[in-house]
Write an enzyme that holds these catalytic residues in place. Sequence first.
Site, mmCIF file in Angstrom:
data_model
loop_
_atom_site.group_PDB
_atom_site.id
_atom_site.type_symbol
_atom_site.label_atom_id
_atom_site.label_comp_id
_atom_site.label_asym_id
_atom_site.label_seq_id
_atom_site.Cartn_x
_atom_site.Cartn_y
_atom_site.Cartn_z
ATOM 1 N N ALA A 123 0.783 -1.187 0.020
ATOM 2 C CA ALA A 123 -0.084 0.006 0.025
ATOM 3 C C ALA A 123 0.826 1.306 -0.055
ATOM 4 O O ALA A 123 0.520 2.034 -0.935
ATOM 5 C CB ALA A 123 -0.957 0.106 1.203
ATOM 6 N N THR A 139 -11.472 -3.603 3.842
ATOM 7 C CA THR A 139 -10.378 -4.466 3.571
ATOM 8 C C THR A 139 -9.369 -4.376 4.632
ATOM 9 O O THR A 139 -8.782 -5.351 4.931
ATOM 10 C CB THR A 139 -9.543 -4.260 2.188
ATOM 11 O OG1 THR A 139 -9.442 -2.798 2.143
ATOM 12 C CG2 THR A 139 -10.598 -4.501 1.113
ATOM 13 N N GLY A 163 -0.629 -5.599 6.731
ATOM 14 C CA GLY A 163 -0.658 -7.043 6.535
ATOM 15 C C GLY A 163 -0.413 -7.859 7.821
ATOM 16 O O GLY A 163 -0.685 -8.998 7.827
ATOM 17 N N GLU A 164 0.750 -7.328 8.519
ATOM 18 C CA GLU A 164 1.557 -8.110 9.501
ATOM 19 C C GLU A 164 1.131 -7.796 10.644
ATOM 20 O O GLU A 164 1.071 -8.427 11.692
ATOM 21 C CB GLU A 164 2.903 -8.160 8.985
ATOM 22 C CG GLU A 164 3.042 -9.097 7.981
ATOM 23 C CD GLU A 164 4.414 -8.954 6.970
ATOM 24 O OE1 GLU A 164 4.505 -7.714 6.548
ATOM 25 O OE2 GLU A 164 5.144 -9.831 7.174
ATOM 26 N N LYS A 200 0.912 3.052 6.755
ATOM 27 C CA LYS A 200 1.783 2.205 7.502
ATOM 28 C C LYS A 200 1.784 0.762 6.987
ATOM 29 O O LYS A 200 2.700 0.013 7.287
ATOM 30 C CB LYS A 200 1.751 2.476 8.776
ATOM 31 C CG LYS A 200 2.322 3.899 9.327
ATOM 32 C CD LYS A 200 2.332 4.096 10.979
ATOM 33 C CE LYS A 200 2.782 5.219 11.261
ATOM 34 N NZ LYS A 200 2.632 5.539 12.883
ATOM 35 N N ARG A 220 -2.830 6.202 7.741
ATOM 36 C CA ARG A 220 -4.141 6.411 7.151
ATOM 37 C C ARG A 220 -4.840 4.971 6.641
ATOM 38 O O ARG A 220 -4.095 4.010 6.104
ATOM 39 C CB ARG A 220 -4.223 7.178 5.828
ATOM 40 C CG ARG A 220 -5.563 7.849 5.241
ATOM 41 C CD ARG A 220 -5.180 9.091 4.328
ATOM 42 N NE ARG A 220 -4.485 8.573 3.348
ATOM 43 C CZ ARG A 220 -4.696 8.856 1.876
ATOM 44 N NH1 ARG A 220 -5.744 9.636 1.558
ATOM 45 N NH2 ARG A 220 -3.992 8.621 0.880
ATOM 46 N N ILE A 221 -6.085 4.739 6.972
ATOM 47 C CA ILE A 221 -6.652 3.650 6.498
ATOM 48 C C ILE A 221 -7.667 3.730 5.123
ATOM 49 O O ILE A 221 -8.491 4.609 5.222
ATOM 50 C CB ILE A 221 -7.899 3.107 7.645
ATOM 51 C CG1 ILE A 221 -7.004 3.106 8.973
ATOM 52 C CG2 ILE A 221 -8.565 1.617 7.216
ATOM 53 C CD1 ILE A 221 -5.961 1.947 9.021
ATOM 54 N N LEU A 222 -7.044 3.117 4.147
ATOM 55 C CA LEU A 222 -7.558 3.222 2.909
ATOM 56 C C LEU A 222 -8.968 2.885 2.622
ATOM 57 O O LEU A 222 -9.839 3.437 1.913
ATOM 58 C CB LEU A 222 -6.541 2.744 1.694
ATOM 59 C CG LEU A 222 -5.031 3.301 1.899
ATOM 60 C CD1 LEU A 222 -4.298 2.378 0.953
ATOM 61 C CD2 LEU A 222 -5.046 4.608 1.428
ATOM 62 N N ASN A 223 -8.964 1.721 3.460
ATOM 63 C CA ASN A 223 -10.410 1.003 3.166
ATOM 64 C C ASN A 223 -10.927 0.299 4.526
ATOM 65 O O ASN A 223 -10.272 -0.829 4.605
ATOM 66 C CB ASN A 223 -10.460 0.284 2.032
ATOM 67 C CG ASN A 223 -11.780 -0.563 1.553
ATOM 68 O OD1 ASN A 223 -12.543 -0.875 2.472
ATOM 69 N ND2 ASN A 223 -12.123 -0.889 0.513
HETATM 70 MO MO1 MOS Z 1 5.214 -11.328 4.393
HETATM 71 S S1 MOS Z 1 5.964 -12.725 5.544
HETATM 72 O O1 MOS Z 1 6.303 -9.856 4.559
HETATM 73 O O2 MOS Z 1 4.918 -11.861 2.957
#
Ligand code: MOS
Length: 725
Positions: free
Chosen positions: A495, A619, A689-690, A686, A613-616
């Site tokens: 992002a 999601t 995903g993790e 920022k 910022r939260i884009l959506n």
């Molecule tokens: Mo993730 S472990 O950075 O694909």
Amino acid sequence: MPLDTGFPIPGRAVVGQPIDRRDGRLKVTGRARYAAEFDIDNLAHAVLVQSTIASGEIAGFDLAAAQAVPGILAILTPENAPRLPEQPSRQSETSGPPVAIPLLQDRLVYYNGQHIAVVVADTLERAQQAAALVRVEYREAEAQIRMEDALGAAYPPKRFRNGARPPDSRRGDPEAALAMAPVRIDATYTTPVEHHNPMEPHATIALWEGEGEDHRLTVYSATQGISNTREALARLFGLKPEQVRAICPFVGGGFGCKGNTWPHVTLAAMVAGVVNRPVKLVLAREQMFSSNGYRPRTIQRLRLGADAQGRLLALSHDGLTSMSHPAPLPTYMRAPGEASGSFALESAMDELAVALKLDPIELRLRNYAETDPHEDKPFSSKALKQCYAAGVEAFGWGRRPPEPRAMRDGPVLIGWGMASATYPMNRSEAGARIVFDSDGTVAVQSGTQDLGTGTYTVMAQIAADALKMPLHRVRFELGDSEFPKAPVSGGSQSAASVGSAVLAAVDSAKQRLFEMALAAERSPVKGASPGELEFADGSVRLRSAPHRQIGIPALLARNRLERLAVEAGAKPGDEKKRFSMHSFGAQFAEVRVDPELGEIRVSRFVGAYAAGRILNVKTARSQAIGGITMGIGMALMEATRIDPNVGRVVNPNVSEYLMPVHADIPDLATIFVEEQDRMINPAGVKGLGELPIVGAAAAVANAVYHATGIRVRDLPILAEKMLVV
Ligand code: MOS
């Protein structure tokens, strides 16, 4: 904001709104085409044969039975496989032990489950049958399988990737500080090998076309990085990157295991060349446990020293992690390092809170860092305090009795635990292209990927706002290495990286349109300067007199263009040198433990996150749900079991490698504390995903302690660990 509208609310910025996933309908109706599903003429099928010993050498093959299967096109072994122009290095990046890169270039066996042959046939079933009939004779050597047996040989990595932090860091004199600390914790935590297990297995379709300079390799491959795939294959086959094309419009999850170009991708391309036909190679679920890395085991010792008020005087975190000696290579798995490391750190903080008789939140607030003490830099933004407050409120943390075993529902013990989460803001150089079409629509293209995270959707949102166009007239295209290069979708960086590139491309596109509008014949904006122009609703117009405007179709027609493509890139500057950039979160778990059966259920979970910022919202919330679900799996279920004698994974399937299913996951409450951070990147994000997996396992473990008084320092927290008398 309601989550069920799905459509943009008119007259408002679409960034931030809970827009439905644009690929959602394609996915739920089965029309989204994944790597294995491309319909290619004359497709042959490849099946891998894997070693059944952990260490040694291949003495020979008996292929007679396999070759007798009808429809067999080729059986590649180290004896007849083409030599690659570039021999893959057998030295790992850390100059440590050799790394197994099984590309049929030699007869060495480094681990049980290593690829040692590939069978290609006209149908999948025939290839499978023949693969099962390949007989292998080995000269077996002694294997080192148990990490415990190799601890004496542990070493700190000598080299590490660009940008990664040194493996060892030290500030002050922790030993002296520990010695004088009135309150101390010294505990060792262990986490097992885990496998990623995305729904979509790895798959590659490889096809070669042309000759000489025009020789081209195309792969449809399940990957988190099409540009990495292109570059790795070009290197291995001695081609220019332009001769390789990697296509991946949809990814059915990755979590890190699709971040590398694993050997099966190269093998698929190799056999396609040998049989001179397009070849498809799909990993069986079982092979997903031997072909694409795993989260390594960790043994971590945490030592904390605090004064009587709970102020930390010393913190020492020593970690050991398993490497490939001779087992297969470990790799990154969702929040690699952070997820395992925070389990130890955030459990130890909980133990310290117990020792101090302090509320775990209060302990953290007493040690709250307003600047990054490790790097001695200000945070670009840090709303962790607000996350604590929002989570405490939503969870009802204030009603938590301090003592363990203090809450019950009949015989069932109830416990509440929390943990902090943090993850660095990562960003790499990325490119994007804006294509204006004569029908008035806009395509935005970037060679990025959508792992299911929402890249298609959020990038269209960013572009629509920046172009001041309605969302439905903007489409985002990805998953083709012919598009401008973008980084691997890993490290929660897409992002930030691609979003910034989209903004840069929109800027360049507008400048280009302004120039064209000013130069056009009979231009309604003739004589103006570019600064007086704006682009809105698909037209270039005069800011002060918006009726003086020219639309894209007219502009294209007057320049005799079918379409206009403008490309630009964006890369990070020196902002990370000046600021410490991280996302933060606070996570709260409620567990219910049946003291007779030992069964542990997570009954509530609240996560509050500050990630720019939260884009959506929709999601983003999905990311949080996924991360916490994986964290609950890490806490209570997931472990790859390896036979200590033969080095073989004994639970290589989704019925014995336990992961949470719907019934295991309660309603997960997600709160976003929005940050306006102008330092991090133009997109202001920022990454998410993790972050949500980072504290999740510790929050659950701490809740289990609060419910039962049992501190489990070894994941997963299985039922039998609750049955101590
Ligand atoms: Mo993730 S472990 O950075 O694909």
